[in-house]
Motif scaffolding. Sequence first.
Motif, PDB file in Angstrom:
ATOM      1  N   SER A 288      23.527 -24.956 -42.806  1.00  0.00           N
ATOM      2  CA  SER A 288      24.240 -23.787 -42.289  1.00  0.00           C
ATOM      3  C   SER A 288      24.126 -23.705 -40.771  1.00  0.00           C
ATOM      4  CB  SER A 288      23.690 -22.508 -42.929  1.00  0.00           C
ATOM      5  OG  SER A 288      23.843 -22.527 -44.333  1.00  0.00           O
ATOM      6  N   LEU A 289      22.928 -24.000 -40.245  1.00  0.00           N
ATOM      7  CA  LEU A 289      22.724 -23.929 -38.803  1.00  0.00           C
ATOM      8  C   LEU A 289      23.555 -24.988 -38.083  1.00  0.00           C
ATOM      9  CD1 LEU A 289      21.184 -22.749 -36.388  1.00  0.00           C
ATOM     10  CD2 LEU A 289      19.372 -24.407 -36.826  1.00  0.00           C
ATOM     11  N   VAL A 290      23.568 -26.192 -38.605  1.00  0.00           N
ATOM     12  CA  VAL A 290      24.341 -27.264 -37.969  1.00  0.00           C
ATOM     13  C   VAL A 290      25.830 -26.933 -37.987  1.00  0.00           C
ATOM     14  CG1 VAL A 290      25.032 -29.679 -38.195  1.00  0.00           C
ATOM     15  CG2 VAL A 290      22.620 -29.056 -38.424  1.00  0.00           C
ATOM     16  N   VAL A 291      26.314 -26.464 -39.137  1.00  0.00           N
ATOM     17  CA  VAL A 291      27.734 -26.093 -39.226  1.00  0.00           C
ATOM     18  C   VAL A 291      28.059 -24.969 -38.256  1.00  0.00           C
ATOM     19  CG1 VAL A 291      29.475 -25.072 -40.743  1.00  0.00           C
ATOM     20  CG2 VAL A 291      27.986 -26.892 -41.600  1.00  0.00           C
ATOM     21  N   ALA A 292      27.164 -23.974 -38.161  1.00  0.00           N
ATOM     22  CA  ALA A 292      27.394 -22.857 -37.251  1.00  0.00           C
ATOM     23  C   ALA A 292      27.424 -23.315 -35.798  1.00  0.00           C
ATOM     24  CB  ALA A 292      26.316 -21.793 -37.452  1.00  0.00           C
ATOM     25  N   LEU A 293      26.503 -24.199 -35.417  1.00  0.00           N
ATOM     26  CA  LEU A 293      26.460 -24.686 -34.043  1.00  0.00           C
ATOM     27  C   LEU A 293      27.691 -25.521 -33.707  1.00  0.00           C
ATOM     28  CD1 LEU A 293      22.693 -25.650 -33.691  1.00  0.00           C
ATOM     29  CD2 LEU A 293      23.843 -23.631 -32.775  1.00  0.00           C
ATOM     30  N   ILE A 294      28.102 -26.374 -34.654  1.00  0.00           N
ATOM     31  CA  ILE A 294      29.307 -27.185 -34.423  1.00  0.00           C
ATOM     32  C   ILE A 294      30.538 -26.291 -34.303  1.00  0.00           C
ATOM     33  CG2 ILE A 294      30.841 -28.897 -35.466  1.00  0.00           C
ATOM     34  CD1 ILE A 294      28.373 -30.226 -36.674  1.00  0.00           C
ATOM     35  N   TYR A 295      30.625 -25.295 -35.171  1.00  0.00           N
ATOM     36  CA  TYR A 295      31.773 -24.381 -35.134  1.00  0.00           C
ATOM     37  C   TYR A 295      31.793 -23.611 -33.816  1.00  0.00           C
ATOM     38  CZ  TYR A 295      35.266 -21.105 -36.887  1.00  0.00           C
ATOM     39  OH  TYR A 295      36.402 -20.356 -37.055  1.00  0.00           O
ATOM     40  N   GLN A 296      30.630 -23.151 -33.391  1.00  0.00           N
ATOM     41  CA  GLN A 296      30.564 -22.428 -32.123  1.00  0.00           C
ATOM     42  C   GLN A 296      30.937 -23.329 -30.950  1.00  0.00           C
ATOM     43  OE1 GLN A 296      26.940 -20.202 -31.387  1.00  0.00           O
ATOM     44  NE2 GLN A 296      27.098 -20.549 -29.197  1.00  0.00           N
ATOM     45  N   ARG A 297      30.501 -24.567 -31.024  1.00  0.00           N
ATOM     46  CA  ARG A 297      30.736 -25.492 -29.905  1.00  0.00           C
ATOM     47  C   ARG A 297      32.204 -25.867 -29.780  1.00  0.00           C
ATOM     48  NH1 ARG A 297      32.026 -28.188 -26.366  1.00  0.00           N
ATOM     49  NH2 ARG A 297      30.937 -29.863 -25.268  1.00  0.00           N
ATOM     50  N   PHE A 298      32.881 -26.091 -30.890  1.00  0.00           N
ATOM     51  CA  PHE A 298      34.235 -26.633 -30.828  1.00  0.00           C
ATOM     52  C   PHE A 298      35.332 -25.626 -31.168  1.00  0.00           C
ATOM     53  CE2 PHE A 298      31.545 -30.359 -31.608  1.00  0.00           C
ATOM     54  CZ  PHE A 298      31.962 -31.183 -30.573  1.00  0.00           C
ATOM     55  N   VAL A 299      34.992 -24.518 -31.818  1.00  0.00           N
ATOM     56  CA  VAL A 299      36.021 -23.560 -32.226  1.00  0.00           C
ATOM     57  C   VAL A 299      35.882 -22.233 -31.484  1.00  0.00           C
ATOM     58  CG1 VAL A 299      37.036 -22.317 -34.181  1.00  0.00           C
ATOM     59  CG2 VAL A 299      36.144 -24.636 -34.510  1.00  0.00           C
ATOM     60  N   LEU A 300      34.666 -21.685 -31.447  1.00  0.00           N
ATOM     61  CA  LEU A 300      34.463 -20.391 -30.802  1.00  0.00           C
ATOM     62  C   LEU A 300      34.235 -20.496 -29.301  1.00  0.00           C
ATOM     63  CD1 LEU A 300      32.171 -18.531 -33.371  1.00  0.00           C
ATOM     64  CD2 LEU A 300      34.640 -18.318 -33.067  1.00  0.00           C
ATOM     65  N   ARG A 301      34.251 -21.703 -28.788  1.00  0.00           N
ATOM     66  CA  ARG A 301      33.911 -21.904 -27.379  1.00  0.00           C
ATOM     67  C   ARG A 301      34.824 -21.108 -26.455  1.00  0.00           C
ATOM     68  NH1 ARG A 301      33.630 -27.839 -24.401  1.00  0.00           N
ATOM     69  NH2 ARG A 301      32.802 -27.114 -22.400  1.00  0.00           N
ATOM     70  N   ARG A 302      36.124 -21.120 -26.724  1.00  0.00           N
ATOM     71  CA  ARG A 302      37.058 -20.430 -25.837  1.00  0.00           C
ATOM     72  C   ARG A 302      36.856 -18.920 -25.898  1.00  0.00           C
ATOM     73  NH1 ARG A 302      42.666 -21.888 -28.788  1.00  0.00           N
ATOM     74  NH2 ARG A 302      41.582 -23.883 -28.932  1.00  0.00           N
ATOM     75  N   ASP A 303      36.543 -18.384 -27.078  1.00  0.00           N
ATOM     76  CA  ASP A 303      36.326 -16.945 -27.202  1.00  0.00           C
ATOM     77  C   ASP A 303      35.039 -16.530 -26.510  1.00  0.00           C
ATOM     78  OD1 ASP A 303      38.624 -16.882 -28.788  1.00  0.00           O
ATOM     79  OD2 ASP A 303      37.466 -17.287 -30.602  1.00  0.00           O
ATOM     80  N   LEU A 304      33.967 -17.330 -26.669  1.00  0.00           N
ATOM     81  CA  LEU A 304      32.703 -17.006 -26.031  1.00  0.00           C
ATOM     82  C   LEU A 304      32.796 -17.119 -24.513  1.00  0.00           C
ATOM     83  CD1 LEU A 304      30.256 -18.831 -28.469  1.00  0.00           C
ATOM     84  CD2 LEU A 304      30.758 -16.398 -28.356  1.00  0.00           C
ATOM     85  N   ARG A 305      33.576 -18.106 -24.051  1.00  0.00           N
ATOM     86  CA  ARG A 305      33.743 -18.259 -22.608  1.00  0.00           C
ATOM     87  C   ARG A 305      34.466 -17.041 -22.023  1.00  0.00           C
ATOM     88  NH1 ARG A 305      37.086 -22.271 -22.406  1.00  0.00           N
ATOM     89  NH2 ARG A 305      35.507 -23.915 -22.548  1.00  0.00           N
ATOM     90  N   GLY A 306      35.434 -16.522 -22.767  1.00  0.00           N
ATOM     91  CA  GLY A 306      36.159 -15.359 -22.274  1.00  0.00           C
ATOM     92  C   GLY A 306      35.339 -14.092 -22.311  1.00  0.00           C
ATOM     93  N   ALA A 307      34.278 -14.073 -23.152  1.00  0.00           N
ATOM     94  CA  ALA A 307      33.456 -12.865 -23.260  1.00  0.00           C
ATOM     95  C   ALA A 307      32.387 -12.806 -22.189  1.00  0.00           C
ATOM     96  CB  ALA A 307      32.799 -12.810 -24.647  1.00  0.00           C
ATOM     97  N   VAL A 308      32.148 -13.905 -21.470  1.00  0.00           N
ATOM     98  CA  VAL A 308      31.116 -13.945 -20.434  1.00  0.00           C
ATOM     99  C   VAL A 308      31.751 -13.661 -19.082  1.00  0.00           C
ATOM    100  CG1 VAL A 308      29.385 -15.364 -19.302  1.00  0.00           C
ATOM    101  CG2 VAL A 308      29.745 -15.583 -21.763  1.00  0.00           C
ATOM    102  N   THR A 309      31.247 -12.688 -18.411  1.00  0.00           N
ATOM    103  CA  THR A 309      31.760 -12.339 -17.076  1.00  0.00           C
ATOM    104  C   THR A 309      30.862 -12.927 -16.008  1.00  0.00           C
ATOM    105  OG1 THR A 309      30.503 -10.279 -17.027  1.00  0.00           O
ATOM    106  CG2 THR A 309      32.699 -10.198 -17.996  1.00  0.00           C
ATOM    107  N   GLU A 310      31.363 -12.904 -14.812  1.00  0.00           N
ATOM    108  CA  GLU A 310      30.585 -13.474 -13.710  1.00  0.00           C
ATOM    109  C   GLU A 310      29.289 -12.731 -13.484  1.00  0.00           C
ATOM    110  OE1 GLU A 310      32.972 -13.659 -10.281  1.00  0.00           O
ATOM    111  OE2 GLU A 310      34.390 -15.132 -11.090  1.00  0.00           O
ATOM    112  N   GLY A 311      29.282 -11.435 -13.776  1.00  0.00           N
ATOM    113  CA  GLY A 311      28.081 -10.655 -13.543  1.00  0.00           C
ATOM    114  C   GLY A 311      26.981 -10.943 -14.530  1.00  0.00           C
ATOM    115  N   THR A 312      27.302 -11.605 -15.667  1.00  0.00           N
ATOM    116  CA  THR A 312      26.288 -11.868 -16.667  1.00  0.00           C
ATOM    117  C   THR A 312      25.839 -13.311 -16.675  1.00  0.00           C
ATOM    118  OG1 THR A 312      27.992 -12.323 -18.327  1.00  0.00           O
ATOM    119  CG2 THR A 312      27.180 -10.058 -18.170  1.00  0.00           C
TER     120      THR A 312
END
Length: 313
Positions: A288-312
Amino acid sequence: MSDTLAPRRAAARRRGRTRLEIAVLSAPAVIVFLAFVILPVALAAYYGFYRWKGYGDPTDWVGLNNYRLILTDPAFHDVLWHNGLILVLSLAVQGPLAIGLALLLNRRIRGRSTIRVLVFVPYIISEVIVGTGWSLMLQSDGAVNGLLRATGLGSLEADWISDPDLALWTLMAVITWKYLGFAVILMLAGLQSVPDEIFEAAQIDGASYWQIQRRITLPLLGPTVRIWAFLSIIGSLQLFDLVYIIWGQYVSGTAGTSTMAIYMLAQGRNAGNYGYGSAVAVVMFVISLVVALIYQRFVLRRDLRGAVTEGTV
Protein backbone atom coordinates in the motif's frame (compact mmCIF):
# COMPACT_ATOMS: atom_id res chain seq x y z
CA MET A 1 22.96 48.75 20.06
CA SER A 2 20.16 47.95 22.50
CA ASP A 3 17.67 49.68 20.22
CA THR A 4 18.56 47.34 17.34
CA LEU A 5 18.54 44.19 19.50
CA ALA A 6 15.08 44.80 20.99
CA PRO A 7 13.10 44.11 17.75
CA ARG A 8 15.13 40.96 17.16
CA ARG A 9 14.43 39.69 20.65
CA ALA A 10 10.72 40.45 20.26
CA ALA A 11 10.64 38.61 16.93
CA ALA A 12 12.47 35.64 18.50
CA ARG A 13 9.94 35.55 21.36
CA ARG A 14 7.07 35.59 18.88
CA ARG A 15 8.61 32.74 16.92
CA GLY A 16 9.12 30.80 20.16
CA ARG A 17 5.48 31.30 21.16
CA THR A 18 4.36 30.21 17.70
CA ARG A 19 6.43 27.03 17.88
CA LEU A 20 5.09 26.31 21.37
CA GLU A 21 1.48 26.79 20.21
CA ILE A 22 2.05 24.48 17.24
CA ALA A 23 3.63 21.84 19.50
CA VAL A 24 0.79 22.00 22.05
CA LEU A 25 -1.98 21.91 19.45
CA SER A 26 -0.43 19.14 17.36
CA ALA A 27 0.72 16.97 20.27
CA PRO A 28 -2.61 15.08 20.72
CA ALA A 29 -2.78 14.19 17.02
CA VAL A 30 0.88 13.14 16.98
CA ILE A 31 0.41 10.97 20.07
CA VAL A 32 -2.66 9.26 18.59
CA PHE A 33 -0.85 8.70 15.28
CA LEU A 34 2.17 7.19 17.01
CA ALA A 35 0.05 4.99 19.30
CA PHE A 36 -2.43 3.67 16.75
CA VAL A 37 -0.46 3.71 13.48
CA ILE A 38 3.30 3.67 13.95
CA LEU A 39 3.42 1.45 17.04
CA PRO A 40 1.19 -1.33 15.59
CA VAL A 41 3.21 -1.34 12.38
CA ALA A 42 6.46 -1.57 14.36
CA LEU A 43 5.09 -4.40 16.53
CA ALA A 44 3.85 -6.28 13.45
CA ALA A 45 7.30 -5.95 11.89
CA TYR A 46 8.86 -7.27 15.11
CA TYR A 47 6.52 -10.25 15.49
CA GLY A 48 6.90 -11.05 11.80
CA PHE A 49 10.38 -12.41 12.51
CA TYR A 50 9.01 -15.06 14.89
CA ARG A 51 6.75 -18.07 14.87
CA TRP A 52 4.39 -16.81 17.57
CA LYS A 53 1.07 -18.14 18.88
CA GLY A 54 -0.20 -14.78 20.08
CA TYR A 55 0.58 -15.03 23.79
CA GLY A 56 3.75 -14.84 25.84
CA ASP A 57 7.05 -13.53 24.62
CA PRO A 58 8.02 -14.55 21.08
CA THR A 59 11.04 -16.83 21.28
CA ASP A 60 10.93 -18.96 18.10
CA TRP A 61 13.03 -16.77 15.79
CA VAL A 62 12.56 -17.56 12.10
CA GLY A 63 14.08 -14.42 10.59
CA LEU A 64 12.88 -13.72 7.07
CA ASN A 65 11.37 -17.17 6.65
CA ASN A 66 7.81 -15.87 7.10
CA TYR A 67 8.31 -13.35 4.33
CA ARG A 68 9.86 -15.97 2.06
CA LEU A 69 6.84 -18.23 2.59
CA ILE A 70 4.47 -15.37 1.80
CA LEU A 71 6.18 -14.41 -1.44
CA THR A 72 6.39 -18.03 -2.63
CA ASP A 73 2.91 -19.13 -1.56
CA PRO A 74 0.60 -19.63 -4.60
CA ALA A 75 -2.38 -18.80 -2.39
CA PHE A 76 -0.93 -15.36 -1.69
CA HIS A 77 -0.32 -14.87 -5.41
CA ASP A 78 -4.02 -15.60 -5.99
CA VAL A 79 -5.27 -13.12 -3.39
CA LEU A 80 -2.84 -10.49 -4.67
CA TRP A 81 -4.28 -11.01 -8.15
CA HIS A 82 -7.82 -10.67 -6.73
CA ASN A 83 -6.94 -7.38 -5.04
CA GLY A 84 -5.37 -6.08 -8.24
CA LEU A 85 -8.40 -7.06 -10.29
CA ILE A 86 -10.77 -5.46 -7.78
CA LEU A 87 -8.63 -2.29 -7.92
CA VAL A 88 -8.77 -2.06 -11.71
CA LEU A 89 -12.48 -2.89 -11.94
CA SER A 90 -13.34 -0.38 -9.20
CA LEU A 91 -11.63 2.40 -11.13
CA ALA A 92 -13.06 1.32 -14.48
CA VAL A 93 -16.64 0.88 -13.26
CA GLN A 94 -17.16 3.38 -10.46
CA GLY A 95 -15.28 6.26 -12.05
CA PRO A 96 -17.36 6.69 -15.24
CA LEU A 97 -20.61 5.96 -13.36
CA ALA A 98 -19.79 8.53 -10.67
CA ILE A 99 -18.88 11.21 -13.21
CA GLY A 100 -22.02 10.52 -15.27
CA LEU A 101 -24.31 10.64 -12.24
CA ALA A 102 -22.60 13.76 -10.92
CA LEU A 103 -23.09 15.55 -14.25
CA LEU A 104 -26.74 14.50 -14.24
CA LEU A 105 -27.37 15.50 -10.63
CA ASN A 106 -25.57 18.80 -11.12
CA ARG A 107 -28.30 19.89 -13.53
CA ARG A 108 -31.64 21.33 -12.47
CA ILE A 109 -33.92 18.32 -12.70
CA ARG A 110 -37.02 17.40 -10.73
CA GLY A 111 -36.29 15.30 -7.65
CA ARG A 112 -32.56 16.04 -7.75
CA SER A 113 -32.22 16.25 -3.96
CA THR A 114 -34.07 12.97 -3.46
CA ILE A 115 -31.91 11.18 -6.01
CA ARG A 116 -28.76 12.52 -4.35
CA VAL A 117 -29.88 11.14 -1.00
CA LEU A 118 -30.78 7.75 -2.48
CA VAL A 119 -27.41 7.50 -4.20
CA PHE A 120 -25.50 8.41 -1.03
CA VAL A 121 -27.49 6.29 1.46
CA PRO A 122 -25.68 2.97 0.74
CA TYR A 123 -22.34 4.54 1.64
CA ILE A 124 -23.43 5.50 5.17
CA ILE A 125 -24.92 2.06 5.91
CA SER A 126 -22.68 -0.15 8.02
CA GLU A 127 -20.65 -2.76 6.12
CA VAL A 128 -22.05 -5.41 8.46
CA ILE A 129 -25.62 -4.56 7.51
CA VAL A 130 -24.75 -4.34 3.81
CA GLY A 131 -22.87 -7.64 3.83
CA THR A 132 -25.55 -9.47 5.80
CA GLY A 133 -28.36 -8.14 3.62
CA TRP A 134 -26.67 -8.97 0.34
CA SER A 135 -25.57 -12.42 1.56
CA LEU A 136 -29.21 -13.25 2.30
CA MET A 137 -30.49 -11.87 -1.01
CA LEU A 138 -27.81 -13.61 -3.06
CA GLN A 139 -28.41 -17.11 -1.69
CA SER A 140 -29.62 -19.74 -4.15
CA ASP A 141 -33.12 -19.40 -2.69
CA GLY A 142 -32.73 -15.69 -1.93
CA ALA A 143 -34.54 -12.60 -3.10
CA VAL A 144 -32.47 -12.06 -6.26
CA ASN A 145 -33.25 -15.47 -7.74
CA GLY A 146 -36.82 -15.17 -6.47
CA LEU A 147 -37.23 -11.88 -8.31
CA LEU A 148 -35.85 -13.43 -11.50
CA ARG A 149 -38.34 -16.30 -11.25
CA ALA A 150 -41.23 -13.92 -10.54
CA THR A 151 -40.43 -11.80 -13.59
CA GLY A 152 -40.09 -14.75 -15.95
CA LEU A 153 -36.30 -14.63 -16.03
CA GLY A 154 -35.75 -17.89 -14.22
CA SER A 155 -33.16 -18.94 -16.79
CA LEU A 156 -30.85 -16.27 -15.34
CA GLU A 157 -30.85 -17.80 -11.87
CA ALA A 158 -27.36 -18.53 -10.59
CA ASP A 159 -25.32 -19.30 -7.53
CA TRP A 160 -24.13 -15.73 -7.16
CA ILE A 161 -21.92 -16.38 -4.15
CA SER A 162 -20.30 -19.77 -4.69
CA ASP A 163 -19.84 -19.90 -8.47
CA PRO A 164 -16.19 -18.97 -9.21
CA ASP A 165 -17.20 -17.56 -12.60
CA LEU A 166 -19.69 -15.14 -11.01
CA ALA A 167 -18.52 -14.48 -7.46
CA LEU A 168 -16.00 -11.76 -8.29
CA TRP A 169 -18.54 -9.93 -10.45
CA THR A 170 -21.06 -10.25 -7.64
CA LEU A 171 -18.52 -8.71 -5.29
CA MET A 172 -17.92 -5.85 -7.73
CA ALA A 173 -21.66 -5.20 -7.97
CA VAL A 174 -21.93 -4.99 -4.17
CA ILE A 175 -18.84 -2.76 -3.92
CA THR A 176 -20.16 -0.45 -6.62
CA TRP A 177 -23.58 -0.22 -4.95
CA LYS A 178 -21.95 0.50 -1.59
CA TYR A 179 -19.28 3.04 -2.51
CA LEU A 180 -20.62 4.73 -5.64
CA GLY A 181 -22.42 7.36 -3.54
CA PHE A 182 -19.16 8.54 -2.00
CA ALA A 183 -17.61 8.99 -5.44
CA VAL A 184 -20.68 10.87 -6.68
CA ILE A 185 -20.58 13.27 -3.71
CA LEU A 186 -16.89 13.97 -4.35
CA MET A 187 -17.55 14.64 -8.04
CA LEU A 188 -20.47 16.92 -7.20
CA ALA A 189 -18.27 18.86 -4.80
CA GLY A 190 -15.68 19.22 -7.55
CA LEU A 191 -18.31 20.43 -10.01
CA GLN A 192 -19.54 23.04 -7.54
CA SER A 193 -16.08 24.59 -7.51
CA VAL A 194 -16.16 25.24 -11.28
CA PRO A 195 -17.35 28.84 -11.96
CA ASP A 196 -20.56 29.09 -13.98
CA GLU A 197 -19.04 31.93 -15.99
CA ILE A 198 -16.78 29.47 -17.80
CA PHE A 199 -19.77 27.43 -19.02
CA GLU A 200 -21.66 30.57 -20.02
CA ALA A 201 -18.70 31.84 -22.03
CA ALA A 202 -18.38 28.48 -23.80
CA GLN A 203 -22.08 28.47 -24.66
CA ILE A 204 -21.82 31.98 -26.06
CA ASP A 205 -18.94 30.78 -28.24
CA GLY A 206 -21.22 28.07 -29.63
CA ALA A 207 -19.89 25.02 -27.79
CA SER A 208 -22.34 22.12 -27.41
CA TYR A 209 -23.15 20.47 -24.08
CA TRP A 210 -20.89 17.50 -24.73
CA GLN A 211 -18.04 19.71 -25.94
CA ILE A 212 -18.27 21.71 -22.73
CA GLN A 213 -18.15 18.55 -20.61
CA ARG A 214 -15.25 17.05 -22.54
CA ARG A 215 -13.08 20.15 -22.91
CA ILE A 216 -13.95 22.13 -19.77
CA THR A 217 -15.69 20.11 -17.08
CA LEU A 218 -13.59 16.95 -17.14
CA PRO A 219 -10.19 18.74 -17.15
CA LEU A 220 -11.27 20.98 -14.27
CA LEU A 221 -12.64 17.92 -12.44
CA GLY A 222 -9.26 16.21 -12.77
CA PRO A 223 -7.96 16.92 -9.22
CA THR A 224 -11.15 15.52 -7.67
CA VAL A 225 -11.00 12.42 -9.87
CA ARG A 226 -7.37 11.81 -8.94
CA ILE A 227 -8.08 12.11 -5.20
CA TRP A 228 -11.05 9.73 -5.49
CA ALA A 229 -8.95 7.27 -7.48
CA PHE A 230 -6.27 7.33 -4.77
CA LEU A 231 -8.83 6.55 -2.05
CA SER A 232 -10.34 3.79 -4.19
CA ILE A 233 -6.93 2.20 -4.82
CA ILE A 234 -6.04 2.08 -1.12
CA GLY A 235 -9.50 0.76 -0.23
CA SER A 236 -9.23 -1.98 -2.86
CA LEU A 237 -5.85 -3.12 -1.55
CA GLN A 238 -7.20 -3.33 2.00
CA LEU A 239 -10.65 -4.77 1.24
CA PHE A 240 -11.83 -7.11 3.98
CA ASP A 241 -15.21 -6.56 5.59
CA LEU A 242 -17.64 -7.17 2.73
CA VAL A 243 -15.75 -10.25 1.55
CA TYR A 244 -15.58 -11.70 5.05
CA ILE A 245 -19.25 -11.07 5.83
CA ILE A 246 -20.68 -12.33 2.53
CA TRP A 247 -18.26 -15.14 1.68
CA GLY A 248 -16.27 -15.88 4.81
CA GLN A 249 -12.67 -17.04 4.79
CA TYR A 250 -13.43 -20.50 3.39
CA VAL A 251 -15.98 -19.82 0.65
CA SER A 252 -14.01 -16.77 -0.52
CA GLY A 253 -11.05 -19.02 -1.31
CA THR A 254 -13.00 -21.42 -3.48
CA ALA A 255 -15.17 -18.71 -5.06
CA GLY A 256 -12.20 -16.57 -6.09
CA THR A 257 -12.98 -13.50 -3.96
CA SER A 258 -10.37 -13.90 -1.23
CA THR A 259 -8.18 -10.86 -0.58
CA MET A 260 -4.88 -10.20 1.18
CA ALA A 261 -6.71 -9.24 4.38
CA ILE A 262 -8.70 -12.50 4.31
CA TYR A 263 -5.46 -14.42 3.71
CA MET A 264 -3.88 -12.66 6.69
CA LEU A 265 -6.79 -13.70 8.93
CA ALA A 266 -6.86 -17.30 7.72
CA GLN A 267 -3.12 -17.92 7.82
CA GLY A 268 -2.47 -15.83 10.91
CA ARG A 269 -5.02 -15.77 13.70
CA ASN A 270 -7.15 -18.72 12.63
CA ALA A 271 -4.08 -20.88 12.01
CA GLY A 272 -2.62 -19.94 15.40
CA ASN A 273 0.48 -18.38 13.81
CA TYR A 274 0.33 -14.70 14.69
CA GLY A 275 3.92 -14.20 13.60
CA TYR A 276 3.05 -15.21 10.04
CA GLY A 277 -0.09 -13.06 10.14
CA SER A 278 2.00 -10.10 11.31
CA ALA A 279 4.37 -10.65 8.39
CA VAL A 280 1.40 -10.63 5.99
CA ALA A 281 0.23 -7.36 7.56
CA VAL A 282 3.68 -5.86 6.97
CA VAL A 283 3.63 -6.99 3.34
CA MET A 284 0.19 -5.40 2.89
CA PHE A 285 1.48 -2.20 4.47
CA VAL A 286 4.53 -2.10 2.21
CA ILE A 287 2.45 -2.76 -0.93
CA SER A 288 0.00 0.00 0.00
CA LEU A 289 2.82 2.40 0.86
CA VAL A 290 4.69 1.76 -2.39
CA VAL A 291 1.52 2.19 -4.45
CA ALA A 292 0.68 5.39 -2.58
CA LEU A 293 4.17 6.84 -3.10
CA ILE A 294 4.18 5.95 -6.80
CA TYR A 295 0.71 7.43 -7.25
CA GLN A 296 1.74 10.60 -5.45
CA ARG A 297 4.92 10.88 -7.48
CA PHE A 298 3.41 10.41 -10.93
CA VAL A 299 -0.29 11.30 -10.60
CA LEU A 300 -0.79 13.71 -7.70
CA ARG A 301 2.42 15.60 -8.39
CA ARG A 302 0.77 18.41 -10.34
CA ASP A 303 -1.94 18.91 -7.69
CA LEU A 304 0.57 18.93 -4.82
CA ARG A 305 2.81 21.34 -6.69
CA GLY A 306 -0.10 23.72 -7.14
CA ALA A 307 -0.96 23.53 -3.44
CA VAL A 308 2.52 24.70 -2.34
CA THR A 309 3.05 28.44 -2.31
CA GLU A 310 6.28 30.31 -2.26
CA GLY A 311 5.77 31.28 1.35
CA THR A 312 5.68 27.65 2.46
CA VAL A 313 8.71 26.40 0.55
